[in-house]
Design an enzyme around this catalytic site. Structure first.
Site, PDB file in Angstrom:
ATOM      1  N   HIS A 165       0.831  -1.206   0.000  1.00 21.89           N
ATOM      2  CA  HIS A 165       0.000   0.000   0.000  1.00 21.89           C
ATOM      3  C   HIS A 165       0.865   1.257   0.000  1.00 21.89           C
ATOM      4  O   HIS A 165       0.596   2.214  -0.727  1.00 21.89           O
ATOM      5  CB  HIS A 165      -0.943  -0.016   1.209  1.00 21.89           C
ATOM      6  CG  HIS A 165      -2.019   0.999   1.120  1.00 21.89           C
ATOM      7  ND1 HIS A 165      -2.043   2.135   1.897  1.00 21.89           N
ATOM      8  CD2 HIS A 165      -3.109   1.086   0.316  1.00 21.89           C
ATOM      9  CE1 HIS A 165      -3.100   2.854   1.572  1.00 21.89           C
ATOM     10  NE2 HIS A 165      -3.770   2.237   0.622  1.00 21.89           N
ATOM     11  N   HIS A 187      -4.200   6.684  -5.389  1.00 22.15           N
ATOM     12  CA  HIS A 187      -5.340   7.349  -4.761  1.00 22.15           C
ATOM     13  C   HIS A 187      -5.664   8.623  -5.542  1.00 22.15           C
ATOM     14  O   HIS A 187      -4.832   9.120  -6.283  1.00 22.15           O
ATOM     15  CB  HIS A 187      -5.023   7.710  -3.305  1.00 22.15           C
ATOM     16  CG  HIS A 187      -4.758   6.494  -2.473  1.00 22.15           C
ATOM     17  ND1 HIS A 187      -3.506   5.961  -2.338  1.00 22.15           N
ATOM     18  CD2 HIS A 187      -5.584   5.708  -1.770  1.00 22.15           C
ATOM     19  CE1 HIS A 187      -3.570   4.886  -1.573  1.00 22.15           C
ATOM     20  NE2 HIS A 187      -4.824   4.698  -1.214  1.00 22.15           N
ATOM     21  N   HIS A 196      -7.339  -1.096  -5.530  1.00 23.90           N
ATOM     22  CA  HIS A 196      -7.639  -1.713  -4.233  1.00 23.90           C
ATOM     23  C   HIS A 196      -8.368  -3.038  -4.402  1.00 23.90           C
ATOM     24  O   HIS A 196      -8.194  -3.952  -3.610  1.00 23.90           O
ATOM     25  CB  HIS A 196      -8.420  -0.744  -3.337  1.00 23.90           C
ATOM     26  CG  HIS A 196      -7.571   0.375  -2.796  1.00 23.90           C
ATOM     27  ND1 HIS A 196      -7.283   1.500  -3.510  1.00 23.90           N
ATOM     28  CD2 HIS A 196      -6.917   0.517  -1.603  1.00 23.90           C
ATOM     29  CE1 HIS A 196      -6.504   2.300  -2.796  1.00 23.90           C
ATOM     30  NE2 HIS A 196      -6.259   1.735  -1.624  1.00 23.90           N
ATOM     31  N   HIS A 321     -14.558   7.241   2.127  1.00 28.67           N
ATOM     32  CA  HIS A 321     -13.572   6.251   2.577  1.00 28.67           C
ATOM     33  C   HIS A 321     -12.498   6.880   3.467  1.00 28.67           C
ATOM     34  O   HIS A 321     -12.056   6.292   4.443  1.00 28.67           O
ATOM     35  CB  HIS A 321     -12.984   5.560   1.333  1.00 28.67           C
ATOM     36  CG  HIS A 321     -11.515   5.304   1.365  1.00 28.67           C
ATOM     37  ND1 HIS A 321     -10.581   6.248   1.003  1.00 28.67           N
ATOM     38  CD2 HIS A 321     -10.808   4.204   1.736  1.00 28.67           C
ATOM     39  CE1 HIS A 321      -9.375   5.740   1.149  1.00 28.67           C
ATOM     40  NE2 HIS A 321      -9.471   4.506   1.585  1.00 28.67           N
ATOM     41  N   HIS A 325     -10.985   6.045   7.491  1.00 27.71           N
ATOM     42  CA  HIS A 325      -9.588   5.976   7.937  1.00 27.71           C
ATOM     43  C   HIS A 325      -9.354   6.890   9.143  1.00 27.71           C
ATOM     44  O   HIS A 325      -8.724   6.503  10.118  1.00 27.71           O
ATOM     45  CB  HIS A 325      -8.653   6.394   6.800  1.00 27.71           C
ATOM     46  CG  HIS A 325      -8.335   5.283   5.836  1.00 27.71           C
ATOM     47  ND1 HIS A 325      -7.355   4.357   6.068  1.00 27.71           N
ATOM     48  CD2 HIS A 325      -8.878   4.961   4.636  1.00 27.71           C
ATOM     49  CE1 HIS A 325      -7.294   3.502   5.049  1.00 27.71           C
ATOM     50  NE2 HIS A 325      -8.219   3.848   4.164  1.00 27.71           N
ATOM     51  N   PHE A 341      -1.682   6.912   5.004  1.00 31.37           N
ATOM     52  CA  PHE A 341      -1.576   5.898   3.940  1.00 31.37           C
ATOM     53  C   PHE A 341      -0.322   5.037   4.042  1.00 31.37           C
ATOM     54  O   PHE A 341      -0.342   3.859   3.695  1.00 31.37           O
ATOM     55  CB  PHE A 341      -1.609   6.559   2.560  1.00 31.37           C
ATOM     56  CG  PHE A 341      -2.992   6.879   2.087  1.00 31.37           C
ATOM     57  CD1 PHE A 341      -4.049   6.022   2.345  1.00 31.37           C
ATOM     58  CD2 PHE A 341      -3.245   8.032   1.358  1.00 31.37           C
ATOM     59  CE1 PHE A 341      -5.332   6.311   1.903  1.00 31.37           C
ATOM     60  CE2 PHE A 341      -4.522   8.331   0.903  1.00 31.37           C
ATOM     61  CZ  PHE A 341      -5.558   7.471   1.181  1.00 31.37           C
ATOM     62  N   HIS A 354     -11.800  -1.808   3.271  1.00 28.33           N
ATOM     63  CA  HIS A 354     -11.706  -1.768   1.814  1.00 28.33           C
ATOM     64  C   HIS A 354     -12.592  -2.789   1.128  1.00 28.33           C
ATOM     65  O   HIS A 354     -13.016  -2.582  -0.011  1.00 28.33           O
ATOM     66  CB  HIS A 354     -10.252  -1.843   1.352  1.00 28.33           C
ATOM     67  CG  HIS A 354      -9.681  -0.471   1.234  1.00 28.33           C
ATOM     68  ND1 HIS A 354      -9.858   0.295   0.107  1.00 28.33           N
ATOM     69  CD2 HIS A 354      -9.042   0.306   2.130  1.00 28.33           C
ATOM     70  CE1 HIS A 354      -9.321   1.484   0.311  1.00 28.33           C
ATOM     71  NE2 HIS A 354      -8.817   1.523   1.533  1.00 28.33           N
TER      72      HIS A 354
HETATM   73 CU1  C2O Z   1      -5.361   2.951  -0.267  1.00 26.06          CU
HETATM   74 CU2  C2O Z   1      -8.064   3.231   2.193  1.00 26.06          CU
HETATM   75  O1  C2O Z   1      -6.572   3.537   1.129  1.00 26.06           O
END
Ligand code: C2O
Length: 586
Positions: A165, A187, A196, A321, A325, A341, A354
């Site tokens: 990631h 992203h 993802h 999203h 996080h 990230f 995810h």
């Molecule tokens: Cu690649 Cu939820 O982030």
């Protein structure tokens, strides 16, 4: 359980809901028109030229590696390609600005094209984390424990899997063959969802391999349903391999508020819970309705070879999203693990989160009759590399993962409580009874102006609309979109602001912010820094349905309220535009 069964149950869930039914809902009355994506192709970057011109110049050679001589002109209009494994360099931790090693444990590999699983393979069914039975939980724990027990430099190990990631989002690689270098970043564009999806796909297959179970499926964190709007219990309990201590512990027993920003009171007070749940559901419902005809609003905008994030904009799903996080990770810088990230995938919760994001894309695709969201080859042919469950490095194209069906997995068909929920989503209209108008405090609002403005306190501006009283047919042709332009949030750090829309009353506005239209949410992530000018992002929010809800159809102007929540953000401007819908012939 066969897929056709699943498909039928999802479809019937959908068609049982009048609002979403094809016949009654104009959103689903998808007319066949030629693809027209002209609205989404505004280029802010003057240094880019069209691929067709490059093709002429290069005698038809199709490639992402083309560059054009002086002034750093880049050939765009080609799909983003996988990185050159031999050219990995230190990545950057966004918050601390320290270099970090996010390179894969191999620097060469024979890369083969990914072959999607055969149709004789069974369908793996991903279930909600809060509903897993003991057997499923134990299986998941066993798989993660085995992954964690692998040597650290094994590409299958939990840490190496988490590092992938960071590799793709903190600048460990540049885009292959592009000069001057452009960081590879998945992203903030239309690559977000497919990348993802592939990442989870291989993670799941590796876990299945480790426990010798090819039917193994990962759970999803069903945070779009009231029962799932908290951290699922399976990830709690500090002796569990699914546990991670770097989280916001105030949220272990708390409802997940989509509007949460760092520094908000923790946890959400019990008296607020019902309201939070209702507003969350309304937000999901609105997100789908406002974006269903314009995938770039849901998925994110185009990113082509040579372009850097965040020239383009994240879609509504990615912004939402980001809130998950921020709510999950600890509230202090550097926000490790979930809120940054660089480290996010070190928390097993990341994959539950995810999987739900992926499920929401799956639903979107389903609502749109399984048409690919973009027909553009620069999306379909964009590719990434992953280390697979057979210890082979494979190159996967976006077109290989357009549906979960292609990859032989599915989501258990849960109820969608946000859909046609009968909830009172819109705010009560200001009373129009005679005599009451005087008691409303009305103030005048001015236009945004031509200079960028720093969002230190709430900004309220009046914005003209391109067209008023649009007919049904016109709405089917084009969606009305609120565009917050040239958002400049400091390099790498977290930021958030919320957007509300209201209707002016004879040119004046009441204290009320109006209807919630969406949020800009950013978690620390590495921006491109090689070009001389800073790249700014934008936020595009569909408001066609919102304007019907607040009965502002005939209003020539709208009042837009920007509420700062976190971070120092500068805004370039606010517009209302019409975006042509993307319907096309198959
Ligand atoms: Cu690649 Cu939820 O982030």
């Amino acid at each position: 359980m066969s897929l056709s069964f699943l498909a039928t149950s999802i479809t019937s869930t959908t068609s049982n809901n009048p609002l979403w039914r094809k016949k009654t809902n104009p959103l689903f009355n998808v007319s066949k028109r030629r693809l027209n994506i002209s609205c989404e192709q505004r280029q802010d970057d003057l240094h880019v030229i069209d691929r067709r011109n490059v093709l002429l110049g290069l005698g038809g050679l199709y490639g992402a590696t083309s560059t054009i001589g002086n002034k750093g002109m880049l050939a765009i209009g080609a799909p983003v390609q996988p990185p050159d494994l031999s050219k990995c360099h230190p990545a950057t931790d966004d918050e601390t600005k320290q270099p970090v090693n996010c390179c894969p444990p191999y620097s060469t590999a024979s890369v083969v094209d990914f072959v999607p699983p055969s149709h004789s393979e069974g369908i793996r069914v991903r279930k909600p984390a809060h509903e897993l039975n003991t057997e499923d939980v134990e299986k998941f724990k066993e798989a993660i424990a085995k992954m964690k027990a692998l040597p650290d430099d094994d590409p299958w190990s939990f840490n190496q899997q988490a590092t992938i990631h960071c590799t793709y989002c903190n600048g460990a690689f540049d885009q292959a063959g592009i000069e001057p270098p452009v960081l590879l970043q998945i992203h903030g564009s239309w690559l977000f969802l497919p990348w993802h999806r592939c990442y989870l796909y291989f993670w799941e297959k590796i876990l299945g391999k480790l426990i010798g179970d090819p039917t193994f499926a990962i759970p999803f964190w069903n945070w779009d349903a009231p029962e799932g709007m908290h951290m699922p219990k399976i990830y709690l309990g500090n002796s569990s391999p699914l546990y991670n201590d770097n989280r916001d512990k105030n949220h272990y027993e708390s409802v997940f508020d989509y509007k949460y920003a760092y520094n908000d009171p923790n946890p959400t007070s019990p008296s607020q819970v019902d309201k939070v749940i209702r507003e969350n559901l309304c937000q999901v419902d609105r997100m789908y309705k406002e974006t269903i005809r314009n995938p770039e609003l849901f998925m994110g905008k185009a990113l082509r070879a040579g372009q850097s994030v965040p020239t383009n904009a994240s879609g509504s799903l990615e912004n939402l999203h980001n809130s998950v996080h921020q709510w999950s990770g600890p509230p202090e810088s550097p926000y490790y693990d979930m809120g940054n990230f660089h480290t996010a995938a070190r928390d097993p919760l990341f994959f539950g989160h995810h999987a739900n994001i992926d499920r929401m894309w799956d639903l979107y695709n389903n609502f749109r009759g399984h048409r690919p969201e973009f027909k553009d080859p620069d999306w379909l042919e964009a590719s990434f590399i992953f280390y697979d469950e057979n210890r082979q490095v494979v190159k996967v194209k976006v077109k290989d993962c357009l549906t979960s069906h292609q990859l032989r997995y599915a989501y258990s068909p849960e109820k969608l409580p946000w859909m046609n929920s009968g909830l009172k989503c819109r705010k009560e209209k200001a009373s129009k009874k005679k005599g009451e108008k005087k008691s409303l405090q009305l103030v005048s609002v001015s236009e945004f102006g031509t200079e960028p403005r720093t969002l230190t306190e709430t900004i309220r501006v009046i914005v003209p609309r391109p067209q008023v009283s649009r007919k049904k047919g016109e709405k089917e042709e084009a969606s009305e979109v609120l565009v917050i332009r040239e958002i400049d949030a400091p390099h790498g750090t977290a930021a958030r602001f919320d957007v509300y829309v209201s209707k002016p009353i004879e040119g004046l506005v009441s204290e009320d912010r109006g209807e919630f239209a969406g949020s800009f949410v950013k978690i620390p992530h590495t921006q491109h820094k090689t070009n001389s000018h800073r790249h700014k992002s934008s936020l595009e929010l569909g408001i066609t349905i919102l304007l019907e809800d607040i009965e502002a159809e005939d209003s020539k102007k709208l009042v837009v309220t920007l509420v700062p929540r976190m971070g120092k953000v500068i805004i370039g401007g606010v517009d209302v535009d019409l975006f042509k819908v993307d319907d096309y012939e198959d």
